[in-house]
Design a protein around this motif. Structure first.
Motif, PDB file in Angstrom:
ATOM      1  N   ILE A 198       3.943  -6.819  97.138  1.00  8.55           N
ATOM      2  CA  ILE A 198       4.463  -6.193  98.347  1.00  8.55           C
ATOM      3  C   ILE A 198       5.423  -7.164  99.009  1.00  8.55           C
ATOM      4  O   ILE A 198       5.048  -8.291  99.340  1.00  8.55           O
ATOM      5  CB  ILE A 198       3.329  -5.827  99.314  1.00  8.55           C
ATOM      6  CG1 ILE A 198       2.380  -4.816  98.665  1.00  8.55           C
ATOM      7  CG2 ILE A 198       3.889  -5.283 100.632  1.00  8.55           C
ATOM      8  CD1 ILE A 198       1.134  -4.526  99.476  1.00  8.55           C
ATOM      9  N   ALA A 199       6.655  -6.758  99.205  1.00  8.31           N
ATOM     10  CA  ALA A 199       7.668  -7.598  99.851  1.00  8.31           C
ATOM     11  C   ALA A 199       7.734  -7.228 101.325  1.00  8.31           C
ATOM     12  O   ALA A 199       8.127  -6.112 101.669  1.00  8.31           O
ATOM     13  CB  ALA A 199       9.027  -7.409  99.187  1.00  8.31           C
ATOM     14  N   GLY A 200       7.341  -8.158 102.194  1.00  7.45           N
ATOM     15  CA  GLY A 200       7.395  -7.923 103.634  1.00  7.45           C
ATOM     16  C   GLY A 200       6.016  -7.861 104.246  1.00  7.45           C
ATOM     17  O   GLY A 200       5.188  -7.038 103.854  1.00  7.45           O
ATOM     18  N   GLY A 201       5.773  -8.765 105.220  1.00  2.31           N
ATOM     19  CA  GLY A 201       4.474  -8.846 105.859  1.00  2.31           C
ATOM     20  C   GLY A 201       4.450  -8.243 107.252  1.00  2.31           C
ATOM     21  O   GLY A 201       3.765  -8.768 108.134  1.00  2.31           O
TER      22      GLY A 201
ATOM     23  N   ALA B  47       5.302  -8.024  88.263  1.00  6.32           N
ATOM     24  CA  ALA B  47       4.367  -7.080  88.874  1.00  6.32           C
ATOM     25  C   ALA B  47       4.485  -5.729  88.190  1.00  6.32           C
ATOM     26  O   ALA B  47       5.588  -5.302  87.828  1.00  6.32           O
ATOM     27  CB  ALA B  47       4.651  -6.940  90.374  1.00  6.32           C
ATOM     28  N   ASP B  48       3.351  -5.066  88.035  1.00  4.34           N
ATOM     29  CA  ASP B  48       3.373  -3.712  87.479  1.00  4.34           C
ATOM     30  C   ASP B  48       4.026  -2.742  88.459  1.00  4.34           C
ATOM     31  O   ASP B  48       4.618  -1.747  88.045  1.00  4.34           O
ATOM     32  CB  ASP B  48       1.952  -3.258  87.153  1.00  4.34           C
ATOM     33  CG  ASP B  48       1.318  -4.106  86.055  1.00  4.34           C
ATOM     34  OD1 ASP B  48       1.979  -4.319  85.024  1.00  4.34           O
ATOM     35  OD2 ASP B  48       0.185  -4.571  86.254  1.00  4.34           O
ATOM     36  N   LEU B  49       3.895  -3.043  89.764  1.00  2.00           N
ATOM     37  CA  LEU B  49       4.549  -2.219  90.776  1.00  2.00           C
ATOM     38  C   LEU B  49       4.993  -3.107  91.926  1.00  2.00           C
ATOM     39  O   LEU B  49       4.223  -3.951  92.393  1.00  2.00           O
ATOM     40  CB  LEU B  49       3.601  -1.136  91.300  1.00  2.00           C
ATOM     41  CG  LEU B  49       4.165  -0.233  92.424  1.00  2.00           C
ATOM     42  CD1 LEU B  49       5.358   0.577  91.912  1.00  2.00           C
ATOM     43  CD2 LEU B  49       3.087   0.695  92.970  1.00  2.00           C
ATOM     44  N   VAL B  50       6.220  -2.913  92.378  1.00  4.74           N
ATOM     45  CA  VAL B  50       6.756  -3.591  93.560  1.00  4.74           C
ATOM     46  C   VAL B  50       6.877  -2.559  94.674  1.00  4.74           C
ATOM     47  O   VAL B  50       7.397  -1.457  94.462  1.00  4.74           O
ATOM     48  CB  VAL B  50       8.131  -4.220  93.271  1.00  4.74           C
ATOM     49  CG1 VAL B  50       8.732  -4.815  94.553  1.00  4.74           C
ATOM     50  CG2 VAL B  50       8.019  -5.287  92.191  1.00  4.74           C
ATOM     51  N   ILE B  51       6.369  -2.918  95.850  1.00  8.97           N
ATOM     52  CA  ILE B  51       6.496  -2.044  97.013  1.00  8.97           C
ATOM     53  C   ILE B  51       7.259  -2.805  98.086  1.00  8.97           C
ATOM     54  O   ILE B  51       6.822  -3.873  98.536  1.00  8.97           O
ATOM     55  CB  ILE B  51       5.121  -1.585  97.530  1.00  8.97           C
ATOM     56  CG1 ILE B  51       4.362  -0.862  96.418  1.00  8.97           C
ATOM     57  CG2 ILE B  51       5.290  -0.674  98.747  1.00  8.97           C
ATOM     58  CD1 ILE B  51       2.985  -0.359  96.812  1.00  8.97           C
ATOM     59  N   ALA B  52       8.397  -2.277  98.465  1.00 13.52           N
ATOM     60  CA  ALA B  52       9.280  -2.940  99.426  1.00 13.52           C
ATOM     61  C   ALA B  52       8.952  -2.481 100.834  1.00 13.52           C
ATOM     62  O   ALA B  52       9.077  -1.300 101.157  1.00 13.52           O
ATOM     63  CB  ALA B  52      10.744  -2.651  99.100  1.00 13.52           C
ATOM     64  N   CYS B  53       8.524  -3.438 101.651  1.00 13.29           N
ATOM     65  CA  CYS B  53       8.243  -3.198 103.067  1.00 13.29           C
ATOM     66  C   CYS B  53       9.022  -4.204 103.894  1.00 13.29           C
ATOM     67  O   CYS B  53       8.546  -4.668 104.940  1.00 13.29           O
ATOM     68  CB  CYS B  53       6.748  -3.346 103.354  1.00 13.29           C
ATOM     69  SG  CYS B  53       5.656  -2.376 102.309  1.00 13.29           S
TER      70      CYS B  53
ATOM     71  N   SER C 111      16.427  -4.415 104.614  1.00 15.59           N
ATOM     72  CA  SER C 111      15.782  -4.672 103.332  1.00 15.59           C
ATOM     73  C   SER C 111      16.722  -5.254 102.281  1.00 15.59           C
ATOM     74  O   SER C 111      17.722  -4.644 101.895  1.00 15.59           O
ATOM     75  CB  SER C 111      15.174  -3.365 102.803  1.00 15.59           C
ATOM     76  OG  SER C 111      14.704  -3.522 101.489  1.00 15.59           O
ATOM     77  N   THR C 112      16.369  -6.443 101.808  1.00 13.78           N
ATOM     78  CA  THR C 112      17.099  -7.064 100.704  1.00 13.78           C
ATOM     79  C   THR C 112      16.902  -6.268  99.420  1.00 13.78           C
ATOM     80  O   THR C 112      17.848  -6.082  98.642  1.00 13.78           O
ATOM     81  CB  THR C 112      16.619  -8.505 100.504  1.00 13.78           C
ATOM     82  OG1 THR C 112      16.901  -9.266 101.684  1.00 13.78           O
ATOM     83  CG2 THR C 112      17.300  -9.163  99.310  1.00 13.78           C
TER      84      THR C 112
ATOM     85  N   ALA D  83      11.888  -0.016 105.637  1.00  9.99           N
ATOM     86  CA  ALA D  83      12.738  -0.157 104.453  1.00  9.99           C
ATOM     87  C   ALA D  83      13.126   1.201 103.887  1.00  9.99           C
ATOM     88  O   ALA D  83      14.181   1.343 103.263  1.00  9.99           O
ATOM     89  CB  ALA D  83      12.028  -0.988 103.387  1.00  9.99           C
ATOM     90  N   ALA D  84      12.296   2.206 104.113  1.00 12.68           N
ATOM     91  CA  ALA D  84      12.592   3.567 103.655  1.00 12.68           C
ATOM     92  C   ALA D  84      13.235   4.405 104.736  1.00 12.68           C
ATOM     93  O   ALA D  84      14.033   5.303 104.437  1.00 12.68           O
ATOM     94  CB  ALA D  84      11.312   4.256 103.171  1.00 12.68           C
ATOM     95  N   HIS D  85      12.901   4.114 106.016  1.00 12.63           N
ATOM     96  CA  HIS D  85      13.407   4.949 107.107  1.00 12.63           C
ATOM     97  C   HIS D  85      13.428   4.128 108.401  1.00 12.63           C
ATOM     98  O   HIS D  85      12.393   3.850 108.990  1.00 12.63           O
ATOM     99  CB  HIS D  85      12.543   6.204 107.288  1.00 12.63           C
ATOM    100  CG  HIS D  85      11.066   5.945 107.291  1.00 12.63           C
ATOM    101  ND1 HIS D  85      10.403   5.372 108.360  1.00 12.63           N
ATOM    102  CD2 HIS D  85      10.121   6.172 106.355  1.00 12.63           C
ATOM    103  CE1 HIS D  85       9.115   5.265 108.081  1.00 12.63           C
ATOM    104  NE2 HIS D  85       8.919   5.732 106.869  1.00 12.63           N
TER     105      HIS D  85
END
Length: 411
Positions: free
Chosen positions: A13-16, A160-166, A171-172, A294-296
């Protein structure tokens, strides 16, 4: 140049921020091997969204963290008021709503620390501070297979099997993915600043509409967190003038003596929030999902950004958690289910924010600066009824399509 260090994880997960920390906690509770990357050394950044709405309080209750949250210094607001020329009028009212009849104002850094501390109790969770996602890794098929990151020790590659951008509205990873963004524009930006609070001050969060100006004052018990709305792109022009010019614009809107503005010593005490409303047309590509800002990106109207982000995180954990908790390959087709679930509430809230910005705020800002606005007759009549005052409380406080935690252990 030294070769980058490498690590492997099931979900990165990118972003804390609120979305990233809540999602990291929910996945860890369900047994997923997860790492959260946060580029800052801590969560101590001021002038962030500090409104914790009933929908978020309910999520905290569901995962057993409500009591711990309520031990954080906070303020409970049952009503939101507008201050007009004739006096103060209640516009939003949480009283009578269940299960929470208030909105909490709490420092976001305390809220994020709470989530981080709870997540660290799980051995399959890792939070890497001062570690910034800088780009995407892809396999031979073009599928996202991890992130490139940088921390004080140098370069890091996280498979990672899945990256989730937060990673927020700037968002980079959104830029790296090259996804199309639908931008709606905004007529305003916001200047944030603090003023000291005294015991004799009004005991209520309030908005103050005036000709050519708008001020929002959040009561934080020992200080006022203030948002002064300005026309889009006018920040540089205003900052080129003496600070006293800004003091003089704000002072007539205050419910106490203008001398309180002397607490602002220079322009560094005033922070700028560039307001934008946008959303990705598509929230995922193979191996990568975007949620939260990052999405909205949301307008600050209604203070809903943190709460929509939390709802996104819960929906993501519910929909993808069982798959991530297993050992099999990621079914990339399932990533689109998050957008299918969360797009409608995002659209509705953004549409309301756009209407308020265009029909209310833009007309205010276009006027020559003057005194407080008179109370609109229709509003004065409608506000007499609790059902009317419940509308904004339900819409922004409880939201649309509320999520319930379904993945992981019961509290």
């Amino acid at each position: 140049m030294n070769a980058p260090r490498r690590m492997k994880v099931r979900c990165c997960i990118a972003g804390g921020g609120p979305a990233g920390m809540m999602l990291g906690l929910l996945l860890a509770r369900g047994g997923v091997d997860v790492v959260v990357l946060e580029k800052h050394a801590d969560f101590l950044r001021d002038f962030r969204g500090d409104t914790v709405h009933p929908s978020t309080l309910d999520i905290l209750r569901q995962i057993g963290l409500l009591d711990a949250f309520l031990r954080i210094p906070h303020r409970r607001e049952q009503t939101i008021a507008g201050r007009f020329a004739e006096g103060t009028l209640a516009l939003g009212d949480f009283r009578g709503l269940q299960p929470f009849d208030y909105m909490a104002l709490a420092p976001q850094w305390d809220f994020l620390d709470l989530l981080a501390d709870a997540a660290r109790a799980y051995p399959n969770f890792s939070l890497r501070m001062r570690c910034e996602a800088t780009g995407l890794m892809r396999d031979d098929s073009g599928r996202v297979s991890g992130v490139r990151a940088r921390d004080p020790d140098g370069e890091l590659e996280i498979a990672a099997d899945l990256v989730i951008a937060c990673d927020g509205r700037g968002s980079t990873l959104r830029d790296a993915a090259g996804l199309a963004v639908e931008t709606f524009g905004s007529p305003m930006d916001v200047l944030w600043f603090r003023l000291p609070r005294q015991a004799s001050d009004p005991d209520q969060t309030q908005g103050v509409p005036a000709r050519g100006r708008l001020l929002v004052m959040l009561d934080r018990n020992d200080y006022w967190q203030c948002a002064y709305v300005i026309g889009k792109g006018s920040d540089a022009v205003l900052r080129a003038r003496p600070l006293q010019t800004f003091r003089d614009l704000v002072a007539p809107l205050l419910p106490f003596e203008p001398a309180r503005m002397e607490a602002l010593q220079d322009w560094n005490d005033v922070k700028t929030l560039e307001v934008r409303i946008d959303r990705l047309q598509r929230w995922n590509i193979p191996g990568l999902l975007f949620i939260g800002d990052a999405a909205h990106a949301m307008s600050p109207i209604g203070g809903v950004g943190i709460n929509l982000a939390i709802q996104d995180a819960v929906a993501t954990a519910n929909l993808l958690g069982p798959m991530l908790a297993g050992a099999g390959a990621i079914d990339d087709a399932r990533l689109a289910r998050v957008q299918q679930r969360r797009l409608w509430p995002t659209r509705v809230i953004q549409a309301i924010q756009r209407i308020v910005q265009v029909r209310v705020i833009a007309s205010l800002l276009d006027a020559t600066p003057g005194g407080l606005l008179p109370t609109p007759g229709v509003l004065r009549f409608a506000s007499r009824f609790l059902a009317f005052r419940h509308i904004p409380a339900r819409l922004f406080g409880y939201g649309i399509r509320r999520e319930r935690v379904q993945f992981g252990p019961r509290a």
